[in-house]
Design a protein around this motif. Sequence first.
Motif, PDB file in Angstrom:
ATOM      1  N   TRP A  20      97.342  54.284  45.335  1.00  0.00           N
ATOM      2  CA  TRP A  20      96.528  53.322  45.218  1.00  0.00           C
ATOM      3  C   TRP A  20      95.191  53.410  44.050  1.00  0.00           C
ATOM      4  O   TRP A  20      94.807  52.543  43.464  1.00  0.00           O
ATOM      5  CB  TRP A  20      95.576  53.332  46.601  1.00  0.00           C
ATOM      6  CG  TRP A  20      96.191  52.400  47.635  1.00  0.00           C
ATOM      7  CD1 TRP A  20      96.958  51.702  47.592  1.00  0.00           C
ATOM      8  CD2 TRP A  20      96.032  52.826  49.009  1.00  0.00           C
ATOM      9  NE1 TRP A  20      97.691  50.934  48.868  1.00  0.00           N
ATOM     10  CE2 TRP A  20      96.755  51.840  49.804  1.00  0.00           C
ATOM     11  CE3 TRP A  20      95.340  53.588  49.795  1.00  0.00           C
ATOM     12  CZ2 TRP A  20      96.946  51.818  51.126  1.00  0.00           C
ATOM     13  CZ3 TRP A  20      95.306  53.589  51.245  1.00  0.00           C
ATOM     14  CH2 TRP A  20      96.058  52.574  51.967  1.00  0.00           C
ATOM     15  N   ALA A  21      94.892  54.691  43.523  1.00  0.00           N
ATOM     16  CA  ALA A  21      94.084  54.955  42.800  1.00  0.00           C
ATOM     17  C   ALA A  21      94.782  54.612  41.359  1.00  0.00           C
ATOM     18  O   ALA A  21      93.716  54.264  40.348  1.00  0.00           O
ATOM     19  CB  ALA A  21      93.441  56.146  42.652  1.00  0.00           C
ATOM     20  N   ASP A  22      95.809  54.436  41.159  1.00  0.00           N
ATOM     21  CA  ASP A  22      96.477  54.119  39.745  1.00  0.00           C
ATOM     22  C   ASP A  22      96.902  52.835  39.580  1.00  0.00           C
ATOM     23  O   ASP A  22      97.169  52.605  38.348  1.00  0.00           O
ATOM     24  CB  ASP A  22      97.654  55.115  39.673  1.00  0.00           C
ATOM     25  CG  ASP A  22      97.367  56.637  39.901  1.00  0.00           C
ATOM     26  OD1 ASP A  22      96.291  57.060  39.449  1.00  0.00           O
ATOM     27  OD2 ASP A  22      98.231  57.161  40.359  1.00  0.00           O
ATOM     28  N   ARG A  23      96.930  52.010  40.527  1.00  0.00           N
ATOM     29  CA  ARG A  23      97.415  50.496  40.226  1.00  0.00           C
ATOM     30  C   ARG A  23      96.273  49.770  39.877  1.00  0.00           C
ATOM     31  O   ARG A  23      95.103  49.688  40.065  1.00  0.00           O
ATOM     32  CB  ARG A  23      97.895  50.145  41.770  1.00  0.00           C
ATOM     33  CG  ARG A  23      99.191  50.947  41.969  1.00  0.00           C
ATOM     34  CD  ARG A  23     100.337  50.284  41.149  1.00  0.00           C
ATOM     35  NE  ARG A  23     101.722  51.011  41.349  1.00  0.00           N
ATOM     36  CZ  ARG A  23     102.025  52.226  40.755  1.00  0.00           C
ATOM     37  NH1 ARG A  23     101.360  52.692  39.943  1.00  0.00           N
ATOM     38  NH2 ARG A  23     103.367  52.471  40.944  1.00  0.00           N
ATOM     39  N   THR A  24      96.868  48.735  38.886  1.00  0.00           N
ATOM     40  CA  THR A  24      95.978  47.789  38.271  1.00  0.00           C
ATOM     41  C   THR A  24      96.330  46.443  38.824  1.00  0.00           C
ATOM     42  O   THR A  24      97.505  46.132  38.452  1.00  0.00           O
ATOM     43  CB  THR A  24      96.041  47.796  36.868  1.00  0.00           C
ATOM     44  OG1 THR A  24      95.373  49.162  36.453  1.00  0.00           O
ATOM     45  CG2 THR A  24      94.841  46.609  36.121  1.00  0.00           C
ATOM     46  N   PRO A  25      95.778  45.745  39.546  1.00  0.00           N
ATOM     47  CA  PRO A  25      96.198  44.365  39.851  1.00  0.00           C
ATOM     48  C   PRO A  25      96.312  43.292  38.553  1.00  0.00           C
ATOM     49  O   PRO A  25      95.422  43.526  37.848  1.00  0.00           O
ATOM     50  CB  PRO A  25      95.131  43.888  40.745  1.00  0.00           C
ATOM     51  CG  PRO A  25      94.248  44.947  41.428  1.00  0.00           C
ATOM     52  CD  PRO A  25      94.277  45.819  40.206  1.00  0.00           C
ATOM     53  N   THR A  26      97.298  42.287  38.922  1.00  0.00           N
ATOM     54  CA  THR A  26      97.220  41.386  37.449  1.00  0.00           C
ATOM     55  C   THR A  26      97.002  40.073  38.397  1.00  0.00           C
ATOM     56  O   THR A  26      97.766  39.574  39.361  1.00  0.00           O
ATOM     57  CB  THR A  26      98.684  41.330  37.078  1.00  0.00           C
ATOM     58  OG1 THR A  26      99.021  42.798  36.635  1.00  0.00           O
ATOM     59  CG2 THR A  26      98.835  40.372  36.046  1.00  0.00           C
ATOM     60  N   TYR A  27      96.065  39.182  37.695  1.00  0.00           N
ATOM     61  CA  TYR A  27      95.904  37.793  38.101  1.00  0.00           C
ATOM     62  C   TYR A  27      96.518  36.885  37.360  1.00  0.00           C
ATOM     63  O   TYR A  27      96.357  37.017  36.219  1.00  0.00           O
ATOM     64  CB  TYR A  27      94.241  37.525  38.189  1.00  0.00           C
ATOM     65  CG  TYR A  27      93.941  36.394  38.586  1.00  0.00           C
ATOM     66  CD1 TYR A  27      93.718  35.881  39.952  1.00  0.00           C
ATOM     67  CD2 TYR A  27      93.611  35.206  37.623  1.00  0.00           C
ATOM     68  CE1 TYR A  27      93.533  34.626  40.410  1.00  0.00           C
ATOM     69  CE2 TYR A  27      93.139  33.877  38.104  1.00  0.00           C
ATOM     70  CZ  TYR A  27      93.194  33.601  39.710  1.00  0.00           C
ATOM     71  OH  TYR A  27      92.715  32.375  39.932  1.00  0.00           O
TER      72      TYR A  27
ATOM     73  N   ASN B 226      86.704  42.406  36.352  1.00  0.00           N
ATOM     74  CA  ASN B 226      87.031  43.183  35.148  1.00  0.00           C
ATOM     75  C   ASN B 226      88.246  44.245  35.379  1.00  0.00           C
ATOM     76  O   ASN B 226      88.719  44.889  34.505  1.00  0.00           O
ATOM     77  CB  ASN B 226      85.737  43.934  34.511  1.00  0.00           C
ATOM     78  CG  ASN B 226      84.633  43.036  34.036  1.00  0.00           C
ATOM     79  OD1 ASN B 226      85.016  41.951  33.341  1.00  0.00           O
ATOM     80  ND2 ASN B 226      83.472  43.377  33.913  1.00  0.00           N
ATOM     81  N   CYS B 227      88.386  44.455  36.448  1.00  0.00           N
ATOM     82  CA  CYS B 227      89.255  45.600  37.193  1.00  0.00           C
ATOM     83  C   CYS B 227      90.646  45.081  37.140  1.00  0.00           C
ATOM     84  O   CYS B 227      91.421  45.308  37.613  1.00  0.00           O
ATOM     85  CB  CYS B 227      88.858  46.328  38.154  1.00  0.00           C
ATOM     86  SG  CYS B 227      88.651  45.389  39.796  1.00  0.00           S
ATOM     87  N   TRP B 228      90.791  43.658  37.019  1.00  0.00           N
ATOM     88  CA  TRP B 228      91.979  42.877  37.169  1.00  0.00           C
ATOM     89  C   TRP B 228      92.585  42.392  35.838  1.00  0.00           C
ATOM     90  O   TRP B 228      91.780  42.021  34.948  1.00  0.00           O
ATOM     91  CB  TRP B 228      91.905  41.637  38.085  1.00  0.00           C
ATOM     92  CG  TRP B 228      91.643  41.915  39.351  1.00  0.00           C
ATOM     93  CD1 TRP B 228      91.509  42.915  40.188  1.00  0.00           C
ATOM     94  CD2 TRP B 228      91.277  40.847  40.375  1.00  0.00           C
ATOM     95  NE1 TRP B 228      91.153  42.834  41.296  1.00  0.00           N
ATOM     96  CE2 TRP B 228      91.026  41.347  41.579  1.00  0.00           C
ATOM     97  CE3 TRP B 228      91.408  39.418  40.477  1.00  0.00           C
ATOM     98  CZ2 TRP B 228      90.776  40.522  42.650  1.00  0.00           C
ATOM     99  CZ3 TRP B 228      91.220  38.619  41.386  1.00  0.00           C
ATOM    100  CH2 TRP B 228      91.027  39.251  42.877  1.00  0.00           C
ATOM    101  N   ARG B 229      93.810  42.546  35.502  1.00  0.00           N
ATOM    102  CA  ARG B 229      94.565  42.072  34.432  1.00  0.00           C
ATOM    103  C   ARG B 229      94.705  40.512  34.553  1.00  0.00           C
ATOM    104  O   ARG B 229      94.567  40.066  35.825  1.00  0.00           O
ATOM    105  CB  ARG B 229      95.858  42.681  34.211  1.00  0.00           C
ATOM    106  CG  ARG B 229      95.723  44.241  34.025  1.00  0.00           C
ATOM    107  CD  ARG B 229      97.153  44.461  34.121  1.00  0.00           C
ATOM    108  NE  ARG B 229      97.974  44.363  32.923  1.00  0.00           N
ATOM    109  CZ  ARG B 229      99.388  44.074  32.865  1.00  0.00           C
ATOM    110  NH1 ARG B 229      99.785  43.642  34.199  1.00  0.00           N
ATOM    111  NH2 ARG B 229      99.974  44.030  32.020  1.00  0.00           N
ATOM    112  N   ASN B 230      94.326  39.579  33.619  1.00  0.00           N
ATOM    113  CA  ASN B 230      94.306  38.304  33.743  1.00  0.00           C
ATOM    114  C   ASN B 230      95.123  37.721  32.774  1.00  0.00           C
ATOM    115  O   ASN B 230      95.293  37.564  31.635  1.00  0.00           O
ATOM    116  CB  ASN B 230      92.934  37.840  33.276  1.00  0.00           C
ATOM    117  CG  ASN B 230      92.829  36.568  33.498  1.00  0.00           C
ATOM    118  OD1 ASN B 230      93.420  35.522  34.158  1.00  0.00           O
ATOM    119  ND2 ASN B 230      91.601  35.993  33.194  1.00  0.00           N
ATOM    120  N   VAL B 231      96.202  36.933  33.390  1.00  0.00           N
ATOM    121  CA  VAL B 231      97.429  36.199  32.866  1.00  0.00           C
ATOM    122  C   VAL B 231      97.103  34.648  32.844  1.00  0.00           C
ATOM    123  O   VAL B 231      96.551  34.151  33.833  1.00  0.00           O
ATOM    124  CB  VAL B 231      98.776  36.433  33.388  1.00  0.00           C
ATOM    125  CG1 VAL B 231      99.898  35.693  32.716  1.00  0.00           C
ATOM    126  CG2 VAL B 231      98.986  37.864  33.585  1.00  0.00           C
TER     127      VAL B 231
END
Length: 394
Positions: free
Chosen positions: A334-341, A355-360
């Motif tokens: 859980w601590a290593d995953r980065t969500p992608t929007y 800011n903690c989500w990648r944004n496509v």
Amino acid sequence: MKVFDEIVRHDASEQGNSESFAVFLNRVKGEYWDQVREVIERWLLRFPAGGQKDLRSRIRDKNTDRNVHAALWELYLHEMLLGLDYEVECHPSVAGTSRKPDFLAVGNGHSFYVEACRVFDRDAGTPVRNAKGVVLDAINNLGVSEIFLAVNIERVGSGAPPVRVMKRDILTWVTGLDVDEINAYKIGGNDGRRSPSMVWRRDDWVVYIHVLPRSQKSRERASGRTLGVIMEGFRISDDVRPILVALKGKGSAYGKFDRPYLIAVGTDSWSYSEEDMEHALYGTMREAGEFDENKVWRSWEVREEDGFWGGPLNPRYTGVVGVLAVHACHPWNWADRTPTYWGNPFALESIPVPNCWRNVSFLNGVVALNEATEPARLSLGLPSPWPLGEPFAR
């Protein structure tokens, strides 16, 4: 309300092939797993009181791993929303339907619904996978430590595997092998000799078994593990269709919303890539072309309008603002995953992207990715590294 039993744990072994994830997580010994269990317990206490009992029951479900992982995915999403300063309501009522999405997030000057969706690998948590697991565990526990066995379950029977008969037949075959000669294959290199193999058939079960050399160090360690390689056989991977099917089911489940609607997808397929999500959402690519005036063929890529969002001429699911995706999201990472929007270019509304989500984004047929500028673990309240230690320290 405790999720895990308050017991003295003695078994620090890895999850067995036929062991349910709920049983494994409850019984596995070690400080590493103690940290995982502690976070799950703490996060459940922060979950809306009306949903705690149901979520706990699903995390403890011994019958299907899919139910467990789906519940943990909801727990992860809830905690992230809290960490992003949203107030979260569980299963809010929606006008015009008796169905209820998973969450309503309110804060930061916005409010939106969130529906959790987990897309699993083909056999994950199914009776087929469980039946295979029984066979694999039986072979792994044969007690043969002189060689390894590679196993390919070619056909899964309609009934329970006859484990006792299978173990007897395999042990009888292994006993007749020249173990020293087999293990010399590694030393002698590729000299044309083939490793022994057998086909075990019983009822409608078909299992291929191959012998693999085992190093002297591994033999001396005598861990008791016999299974060296699991061979699943060849199959064509298609991760676009399962994602698209799941999204369509969620996209039309509630009719028209009175506020933005976000679908949060956890993917689990071993062959998943972000290109699969791109094609599922924005459409697949095909080659188009023509001959120019000099009769030279010119080609280019064209994006079809077969994705979840449709296209400029036929936009679909415009009430869905985007898809939040995380691949292979499990309690220990859980601590290593980065969500992608993945934003919907045709959405009628929008939500703020933290800011903690990648944004496509998608503009004029081109996909653009903006990386996250801070780690997602901060919104989860998890340090780095986490968990500390080794999961299966020897």
